[in-house]
Design an enzyme around this catalytic site. Sequence first.
Site, mmCIF file in Angstrom:
data_model
loop_
_atom_site.group_PDB
_atom_site.id
_atom_site.type_symbol
_atom_site.label_atom_id
_atom_site.label_comp_id
_atom_site.label_asym_id
_atom_site.label_seq_id
_atom_site.Cartn_x
_atom_site.Cartn_y
_atom_site.Cartn_z
ATOM 1 N N ALA A 1 0.829 -1.211 0.000
ATOM 2 C CA ALA A 1 0.000 0.000 0.000
ATOM 3 C C ALA A 1 0.857 1.252 0.000
ATOM 4 O O ALA A 1 0.542 2.226 -0.696
ATOM 5 C CB ALA A 1 -0.938 -0.002 1.210
ATOM 6 N N ASP A 2 1.949 1.240 0.750
ATOM 7 C CA ASP A 2 2.852 2.386 0.759
ATOM 8 C C ASP A 2 3.467 2.596 -0.622
ATOM 9 O O ASP A 2 3.573 3.726 -1.108
ATOM 10 C CB ASP A 2 3.966 2.183 1.787
ATOM 11 N N GLY A 3 3.877 1.497 -1.254
ATOM 12 C CA GLY A 3 4.495 1.603 -2.567
ATOM 13 C C GLY A 3 3.543 2.123 -3.618
ATOM 14 O O GLY A 3 3.911 2.962 -4.457
#
Length: 409
Positions: A177-179
């Site tokens: 999700a961060d990526g």
Amino acid sequence: MQRKTEQSAPPAQGPLVGINVLEIGMLFAGPMASAYLADLGADVIKIEPLKGDEVRRMGRSKNDEPLWWRVTNRGKQLVAADIRHPAGAAVVRRIAATADVLIENFRPGKLAGWGLDYETLSALNPGLVMLHISGYGQTGPYSSRPGMGTLAEAFSGFAHTTGEADGPPTLPAYPIADGVAAMTGAMSVLAALVNRSRNGGIGDDIEISLYEPMLSLLGAMAIDYDQLGVIGRRRGNRSTWTTPRNTYQSSDHRWIAVSAAANSGARRLFNAIGRSDLAARPDLQTNPQRMLKLAECDGAVADWVRRHTLQEVLDVFERAGVVAGPVYDVEQLFTDRHVIERETFIEIDDAVLGKLRIQGVVPRFRRAPGKVRWPGRPKVGQDTREILARFDYSDDEVEQLLREEAIRL
């Protein structure tokens, strides 16, 4: 204000040379967004806490040197400043006054309390493009909640639809999700810079939640529910709309992934495994038809693959034009001839660890290729003194900041 690069540092190269980025990020989403911009030539200054970014204390280390840090914070110059301290926040404002981009991923409202909100900074620098990444976004009843990629992967529906049908919701092993939010953020920044070049030099204020970019990856999940009331479920590696599509184990206990999304591809697959009867059957000519016979279609492929070694399977499928490939671990990826020839991994010098290999710049520009200039630097605030001098802080002012514990050298 054009920033100078250190004489010992490789020069920036890529389509973003001359773009100045200031990052006040932590962990992954914000730092990854600025790393993507650094890969393409942007000059990135990262503000990290006096004790160092938390990623320095995460993941595996070699000789007490953090490895993940070196990937996430590649190509950046480092300033250690306490942005909660008025003098530390003033350092950030001075750098932001000439920046093109500022990226942050604190909880909404935090920066405003330190005088680092968009209203304040854009008054100093109308051309500033500011990107906010947070768990649930800047608005809505959940906006003040702490948010991490794990929660976004759960909240977005990703975990609910990932895993075996009779197993628990499954989270990824890495911060996907961060990526995804970082990629969305980098794309948004570039769009804002293009718009700034057309509107007389006025920047913009951009906000992204962690969960919404994840949701955008989930295909037809939302519209299927809206129009049909269908709630996506876990199906293991099987698709909801095409078959055969799965991972299959070979006789030598290796795995292969197969996708027969195109109807012609399914027929080639059936013929390749010696099941021309399935290829010719009128009730198996389209994906909707095959989905009604999912167990039969999928089982035929699984039965054939388990009787052959991985290499035998790959050879047969390649000759037949079947869309398939091996499931690799990282060691196999490093030794694959295609990966080697494309130079997917590059070797760069680290001041402490010596030579190391990391992934190179992903988008490959013919005329303006990017470059990973260096891995994440080992010392907290390694460039603080040099950058403060660049922004006209005198030696006496730097010493005063040190005495006030607003910075670290």
